[in-house]
Design an enzyme around this catalytic site. Structure first.
Site, PDB file in Angstrom:
ATOM      1  N   LYS A 173       1.118  -1.599  -0.451  1.00  0.00           N
ATOM      2  CA  LYS A 173       0.308   0.175   0.106  1.00  0.00           C
ATOM      3  C   LYS A 173       1.232   1.375   0.215  1.00  0.00           C
ATOM      4  CE  LYS A 173      -2.141   2.737   2.084  1.00  0.00           C
ATOM      5  NZ  LYS A 173      -1.318   4.044   1.610  1.00  0.00           N
ATOM      6  N   GLU A 176       0.271   7.837  -0.543  1.00  0.00           N
ATOM      7  CA  GLU A 176      -1.376   7.944  -1.781  1.00  0.00           C
ATOM      8  C   GLU A 176      -1.067   9.235  -2.239  1.00  0.00           C
ATOM      9  OE1 GLU A 176      -1.299   7.970   1.767  1.00  0.00           O
ATOM     10  OE2 GLU A 176      -3.264   9.227   2.351  1.00  0.00           O
ATOM     11  N   ARG A 177       0.147  10.164  -1.808  1.00  0.00           N
ATOM     12  CA  ARG A 177       0.973  11.393  -2.002  1.00  0.00           C
ATOM     13  C   ARG A 177       1.865  11.381  -3.681  1.00  0.00           C
ATOM     14  NH1 ARG A 177      -2.372  13.231   1.686  1.00  0.00           N
ATOM     15  NH2 ARG A 177      -1.308  13.214   3.282  1.00  0.00           N
ATOM     16  N   SER A 226       5.327   8.371   9.874  1.00  0.00           N
ATOM     17  CA  SER A 226       5.258   8.947  11.374  1.00  0.00           C
ATOM     18  C   SER A 226       4.805   7.961  12.459  1.00  0.00           C
ATOM     19  CB  SER A 226       3.987  10.012  11.209  1.00  0.00           C
ATOM     20  OG  SER A 226       2.331   9.574  11.207  1.00  0.00           O
ATOM     21  N   CYS A 281      13.978  10.488   7.109  1.00  0.00           N
ATOM     22  CA  CYS A 281      13.746  10.218   8.786  1.00  0.00           C
ATOM     23  C   CYS A 281      15.048  10.554   8.895  1.00  0.00           C
ATOM     24  CB  CYS A 281      13.211   8.902   8.754  1.00  0.00           C
ATOM     25  SG  CYS A 281      13.870   7.618   7.882  1.00  0.00           S
TER      26      CYS A 281
HETATM   27  P1  NAD Z   1       2.478   9.306   7.195  1.00  0.00           P
HETATM   28  O1  NAD Z   1       2.030   8.326   8.795  1.00  0.00           O
HETATM   29  O2  NAD Z   1       1.534  10.138   7.413  1.00  0.00           O
HETATM   30  O3  NAD Z   1       1.797   7.902   6.116  1.00  0.00           O
HETATM   31  C1  NAD Z   1       2.242   6.792   5.770  1.00  0.00           C
HETATM   32  C2  NAD Z   1       1.666   5.557   5.335  1.00  0.00           C
HETATM   33  O4  NAD Z   1       0.486   5.103   7.192  1.00  0.00           O
HETATM   34  C3  NAD Z   1       0.561   5.861   4.211  1.00  0.00           C
HETATM   35  O5  NAD Z   1       0.611   5.064   3.382  1.00  0.00           O
HETATM   36  C4  NAD Z   1      -0.705   6.370   5.028  1.00  0.00           C
HETATM   37  O6  NAD Z   1      -1.483   6.373   3.612  1.00  0.00           O
HETATM   38  C5  NAD Z   1      -1.047   5.475   5.736  1.00  0.00           C
HETATM   39  N1  NAD Z   1      -2.202   6.709   7.027  1.00  0.00           N
HETATM   40  C6  NAD Z   1      -2.252   7.538   7.061  1.00  0.00           C
HETATM   41  N2  NAD Z   1      -2.426   7.825   8.010  1.00  0.00           N
HETATM   42  C7  NAD Z   1      -2.588   6.699   8.549  1.00  0.00           C
HETATM   43  C8  NAD Z   1      -3.774   6.862   9.496  1.00  0.00           C
HETATM   44  N3  NAD Z   1      -4.168   7.429   9.773  1.00  0.00           N
HETATM   45  N4  NAD Z   1      -4.306   5.168   9.888  1.00  0.00           N
HETATM   46  C9  NAD Z   1      -3.775   3.994   8.784  1.00  0.00           C
HETATM   47  N5  NAD Z   1      -2.928   4.515   7.959  1.00  0.00           N
HETATM   48  C10 NAD Z   1      -2.358   6.328   7.685  1.00  0.00           C
HETATM   49  O7  NAD Z   1       3.984   9.206   6.772  1.00  0.00           O
HETATM   50  P2  NAD Z   1       4.164  10.271   5.767  1.00  0.00           P
HETATM   51  O8  NAD Z   1       3.035  11.689   5.862  1.00  0.00           O
HETATM   52  O9  NAD Z   1       3.812   9.382   4.561  1.00  0.00           O
HETATM   53  O10 NAD Z   1       5.701  10.287   6.068  1.00  0.00           O
HETATM   54  C11 NAD Z   1       7.119  10.763   7.028  1.00  0.00           C
HETATM   55  C12 NAD Z   1       6.989  10.417   8.175  1.00  0.00           C
HETATM   56  O11 NAD Z   1       7.830   9.066   7.735  1.00  0.00           O
HETATM   57  C13 NAD Z   1       7.957  11.407   8.968  1.00  0.00           C
HETATM   58  O12 NAD Z   1       7.724  11.347   9.900  1.00  0.00           O
HETATM   59  C14 NAD Z   1       8.937  10.251   8.723  1.00  0.00           C
HETATM   60  O13 NAD Z   1       9.803  10.635   9.796  1.00  0.00           O
HETATM   61  C15 NAD Z   1       8.678  10.074   8.999  1.00  0.00           C
HETATM   62  N6  NAD Z   1       9.711   8.061   7.893  1.00  0.00           N
HETATM   63  C16 NAD Z   1      10.500   7.321   8.412  1.00  0.00           C
HETATM   64  C17 NAD Z   1      11.519   6.993   8.455  1.00  0.00           C
HETATM   65  C18 NAD Z   1      12.251   5.948   8.680  1.00  0.00           C
HETATM   66  O14 NAD Z   1      12.542   4.744   8.571  1.00  0.00           O
HETATM   67  N7  NAD Z   1      11.544   6.150  10.091  1.00  0.00           N
HETATM   68  C19 NAD Z   1      11.663   6.395   6.490  1.00  0.00           C
HETATM   69  C20 NAD Z   1      11.246   7.851   6.241  1.00  0.00           C
HETATM   70  C21 NAD Z   1       9.581   7.914   6.649  1.00  0.00           C
END
Ligand code: NAD
Length: 498
Positions: A173, A176-177, A226, A281
């Site tokens: 999955k 979606e952005r 996140s 990240c």
């Molecule tokens: P996000 O958490 O908003 O989304 C990640 C995924 O989760 C997406 O596929 C999204 O559709 C899904 N999602 C979003 N909200 C949800 C919910 N309430 N319930 C279930 N699924 C949901 O993250 P983002 O904005 O796409 O990415 C940025 C974040 O990712 C930052 O916090 C960054 O630090 C983190 N990140 C961490 C790593 C790492 O290795 N630790 C690597 C890359 C990014």
């Protein structure tokens, strides 16, 4: 305007969902596409296809599976530039940065080519009289991955190559952005000879994610995103009996010791703080110079560099950073800058009013530098995920280390110093998963594993590398004896091999 498809059972499958989300070109602010927000039934269909296809794939010789990965890697090399363009169009990062992301993803695919070796078990002869023992790592079945927007090609490749090489079928999955890159890679993987149903892509949001978490036939879930969502994934997925690795957010500190090469440190902070507009990240978001003299000298070097950052769309090959992912992200980052000012931090460079001629509607924020940030401030505590670098002045090495220990996140960190003793003590003692010594973004190479500590990772396994193989397989240990060996009657005591 294009509409994204799902990919189920080896075919592109237009979604039946009535719900969609817009995809933007962040440099212009223009809506360029729509992504379906798939329904639970589409996750069910993907899992059913994966379940049907997995046993035959899992029973192939590992060398046969590896042969598909060799071809996939070749195709990724050949089409890397096209994939990078698509990443830049939907994400906004520079072309060079997108190319680097693809390259780091391909490294994992190349690592997966070694799967026959990676799956080799251990063997012990004579663990008892005429008894031998061996271990074997077997696939779990159907596994899934949920990925963030900031590395739309690389982060999915942290997951599906090793899962699939290990003999599993995968449901992805994507974010979606910026969903197109995953679909492009899927197409290349199919052309390389991947059987239908082994990699399935279902576009969507929380509905699809929760359907994955609750599905009884999905045995393991990898998540990167996140921290609040990572925690949700870990809790709900574990409760449903799945193996879960959920990587979350970060606030990465870089200590600059008084003996550091300050030009080197300033350049490192520029790349690690502002590259990809801080949407990494592993971005460095807190500079911790030790001693007032170091801090003054560092800020004096950084100020003009931040002011002169080259910001632009990915078509500008001179640009050093691009826009943020959405209008909401742009507004959120600007409001963090407001809050830093309100809380009394010293705003050395203000990126709030940045505007680019011809791209006035793009989601840009200029490079921003704060000095004299303190640990009680919101801009210090939260992950901002934008081009905002905070400087926290420390009076000693011990104070700098304590700062890192007290922070909720523990993803990456770095120290810049010429002193071997300090560097070694830091690497050994710091409570962070990935550490750089004079290296600002210490993302492990494909044959090591990636993972933070504390609120940056929920679960027991880091991602990719040897830990990735362990995560996607379960261990079986076989103990065998042949009848020509020792003759014995019924034994009622616990087996002891002495
Ligand atoms: P996000 O958490 O908003 O989304 C990640 C995924 O989760 C997406 O596929 C999204 O559709 C899904 N999602 C979003 N909200 C949800 C919910 N309430 N319930 C279930 N699924 C949901 O993250 P983002 O904005 O796409 O990415 C940025 C974040 O990712 C930052 O916090 C960054 O630090 C983190 N990140 C961490 C790593 C790492 O290795 N630790 C690597 C890359 C990014």
């Amino acid at each position: 305007m294009y509409v994204l498809d799902n990919a189920i059972g080896g075919k592109r499958a237009p979604s039946a969902s009535a719900r969609t989300a817009p995809v933007f070109n962040p440099a212009t602010g223009e809506e360029i596409g729509a992504v379906p927000l798939s329904a639970i039934a589409e996750i069910d269909a993907a899992v059913e296809n994966a379940k049907q296809a997995q046993p035959a794939w899992g029973n192939l010789t590992p060398a046969k599976r590896a042969s598909v990965f060799f071809k996939f890697a070749e195709k990724l090399h050949k089409h890397g530039d096209e994939i990078a363009r698509e990443i830049s169009r939907e994400h906004g990062k520079t072309h060079a940065d997108a190319l680097a992301e693809v390259a780091r993803g391909v490294e994992i695919v190349e690592f997966a080519c070694g799967i026959p070796h990676l799956l080799k078990g251990e063997y012990s002869r004579n663990v008892g009289p005429s008894i031998d023992s061996y271990s074997d790592r077997q696939p779990l079945g159907v596994v899934a991955g949920i990925t963030p927007f900031n590395f739309p090609a690389m982060v999915p490749m942290w997951m599906y190559p090793l899962a699939i090489a290990s003999g599993n079928a995968f449901v992805l999955k994507p974010s979606e952005r910026d969903p197109s890159a995953s679909l492009m890679c899927w197409e290349l993987f199919m052309e390389a000879g991947l059987p239908p149903g082994i990699l399935n892509i279902v576009q969507g949001d929380k509905v699809a994610v929760d359907a994955i978490l609750d599905h009884k036939d999905i045995k393991a879930v990898s998540f990167v995103g996140s921290t609040p969502v990572a925690q949700h994934i870990y809790e709900r997925g574990s409760k449903a009996g799945k193996r879960v690795q959920a990587l979350g957010g970060a606030k990465n500190h870089m200590i600059v010791m008084p003996d550091a090469d300050l030009d080197m440190a300033a350049n490192a902070l520029m790349g690690a703080g502002y590259g990809s507009a801080g949407e990494r990240c592993m971005a460095i978001t807190v500079a911790v110079p030790v001693g007032e003299k170091t801090a003054d000298a560092l800020i004096a070097r950084m100020k003009p560099m931040v002011e002169q950052l080259k910001i632009g769309p990915s078509s500008d090959r001179e640009a050093e950073m691009g826009p943020l992912i959405t209008r909401a992200a742009q507004e959120k980052v600007k409001s963090y800058i407001d809050s830093g000012v309100a809380e009394g931090a010293e705003l050395v460079v203000d990126g709030r009013n940045f505007s680019l001629q011809g791209y006035e509607d793009g989601f840009f924020v200029g490079g921003t530098l704060f000095d004299r940030v303190t640990p009680d401030m919101k801009i210090y505590q939260d992950e901002i995920f934008g081009p905002v670098l905070s400087t926290v002045r420390a009076s000693s090495y011990e104070e700098a280390v304590q700062l890192i220990h007290n922070h909720q996140y523990g993803n990456g960190t770095a120290i810049f110093t010429r002193d071997g003793d300090t560097a070694r003590a830091f690497a050994s003692d710091i409570e962070v998963g990935m550490v750089g010594v004079n290296v600002p973004i210490p993302v492990p190479v494909a044959y090591h594993s990636f993972g933070g500590w504390k609120q940056s990772l929920f679960g027991d396994h880091s991602i990719y590398g040897p830990e990735g193989v362990h995560f996607y397989t379960r261990l079986k240990t076989v103990t065998s004896r042949w009848p020509s060996g020792v003759k014995e009657g019924a034994v009622f005591t616990f087996p002891s091999m002495k």
